[in-house]
Design an enzyme around this catalytic site. Structure first.
Site, short mmCIF file in Angstrom:
data_model
loop_
_atom_site.label_atom_id
_atom_site.label_comp_id
_atom_site.label_asym_id
_atom_site.label_seq_id
_atom_site.Cartn_x
_atom_site.Cartn_y
_atom_site.Cartn_z
N SER A 153 0.81 -1.22 0.00
CA SER A 153 0.00 0.00 0.00
C SER A 153 0.84 1.27 0.00
O SER A 153 0.35 2.33 -0.39
CB SER A 153 -0.94 0.01 1.21
OG SER A 153 -0.21 -0.13 2.42
N GLY A 189 -2.04 -4.28 1.23
CA GLY A 189 -2.12 -5.49 2.02
C GLY A 189 -1.12 -6.56 1.59
O GLY A 189 -1.07 -7.63 2.21
N ASN A 195 4.42 -5.34 5.70
CA ASN A 195 3.29 -6.08 6.27
C ASN A 195 3.74 -7.35 6.98
O ASN A 195 3.13 -7.76 7.97
CB ASN A 195 2.29 -6.42 5.16
CG ASN A 195 1.47 -5.22 4.74
OD1 ASN A 195 1.10 -4.40 5.57
ND2 ASN A 195 1.22 -5.10 3.45
N ASP A 231 -4.09 6.68 10.45
CA ASP A 231 -3.70 5.34 10.89
C ASP A 231 -2.25 5.28 11.37
O ASP A 231 -1.82 4.29 11.95
CB ASP A 231 -3.94 4.30 9.79
CG ASP A 231 -3.15 4.58 8.51
OD1 ASP A 231 -2.19 5.36 8.55
OD2 ASP A 231 -3.51 4.00 7.47
N HIS A 246 0.33 5.05 6.85
CA HIS A 246 0.41 5.46 5.45
C HIS A 246 0.68 6.96 5.32
O HIS A 246 -0.04 7.77 5.91
CB HIS A 246 -0.89 5.11 4.73
CG HIS A 246 -1.19 3.65 4.74
ND1 HIS A 246 -2.01 3.06 5.68
CD2 HIS A 246 -0.74 2.65 3.94
CE1 HIS A 246 -2.08 1.76 5.45
NE2 HIS A 246 -1.31 1.49 4.40
#
Length: 241
Positions: free
Chosen positions: A64, A101, A129, A212, A215
């Protein structure tokens, strides 16, 4: 990074690139459509151009962060790097193959599909991730190595740039240090060009990240683009020699 909001849209975009790239000499999908509808004879002549005249390609392969989660694709760092390359006089097509993801295992499973067309520069940005999920370092490293091996098999002429990543010490300082070292080890072993830390001067800075905390914002992506460009420009210079 473990969010899936943009995954489908970026696969669609990537599929479009694979279709367009089969028509040599075209700069974009829109231009290709226009050439087919208005000047079919021009399309035929373009397809006959020698390989040396085809536009070179930089492919960004990641999660992402590469996809530009929460932003317009034009605000994501791959597009910004493409603008820098163009301004510097480098004629490259930039392809954003980011998938929100994505893990290293996921990247390993789709790399062959992505590389159905050859590329000249391959920027590998994966692993974040994995780190957030606590996946064993040896598994992540094995997957990244498999991706590197596939790139060299499918596009042996490609210059590979590896984007290093770091994670907070939530899983313990040993895991965090091994995770960071993984990228250096892979770069050394495979003689890759390394971006030491993709999110340098962005990671952990609240105003440069979305709510969040993971990002980057549009402003954050501008800094990430600078981090990438510092390492990528010398690679493009060498390809022009």
């Amino acid at each position: 990074m473990n969010l899936l909001k943009n995954k489908l849209s970026h696969k669609v975009l990537l599929g479009a690139w694979l279709l367009v790239s089969s028509m040599a000499g075209c700069n974009s999908k829109t231009e290709t459509n226009q050439a087919q509808e208005e000047k079919p004879e021009a399309t035929a002549s373009q397809s006959e151009k020698p390989a040396s005249e085809k536009k070179k390609t930089i492919l960004f392969f990641g999660n992402s962060l590469t996809a530009g989660y929460g932003l317009d694709p034009a605000e994501a760092f791959p597009a910004l790097v493409g603008e820098k390359a163009k301004a510097a006089g480098y004629d490259y097509q930039v392809v954003n193959a980011g998938s929100s993801g994505e893990t290293t295992a996921g990247g390993k499973s789709r790399i062959s599909w992505v590389l159905r067309k050859p590329v000249d520069v391959f920027v590998l940005e994966l692993g974040g991730n994995d780190g957030l999920r606590g996946i064993p370092i040896k598994d992540s490293q094995k997957n990244l190595q498999a991706i590197i091996d596939t790139v060299r098999q499918k596009s042996p002429q490609a210059q590979i740039v590896l984007a290093g990543m770091q994670i907070p010490p939530n899983l313990g300082p040993d895991y965090s240090e091994q995770f960071k070292t993984m990228y250096t080890d892979l770069a050394d072993k495979n003689k890759l060009t390394l971006i030491p830390f993709l999110l340098e001067n962005v990671g952990g800075i609240r105003k440069l990240n979305q709510p969040d905390g993971i990002h980057p914002t549009a402003e954050g992506h501008k800094i990430v683009a600078e981090n990438v460009w510092k390492v990528l420009e010398p690679v493009l210079q060498k390809q022009q020699l």
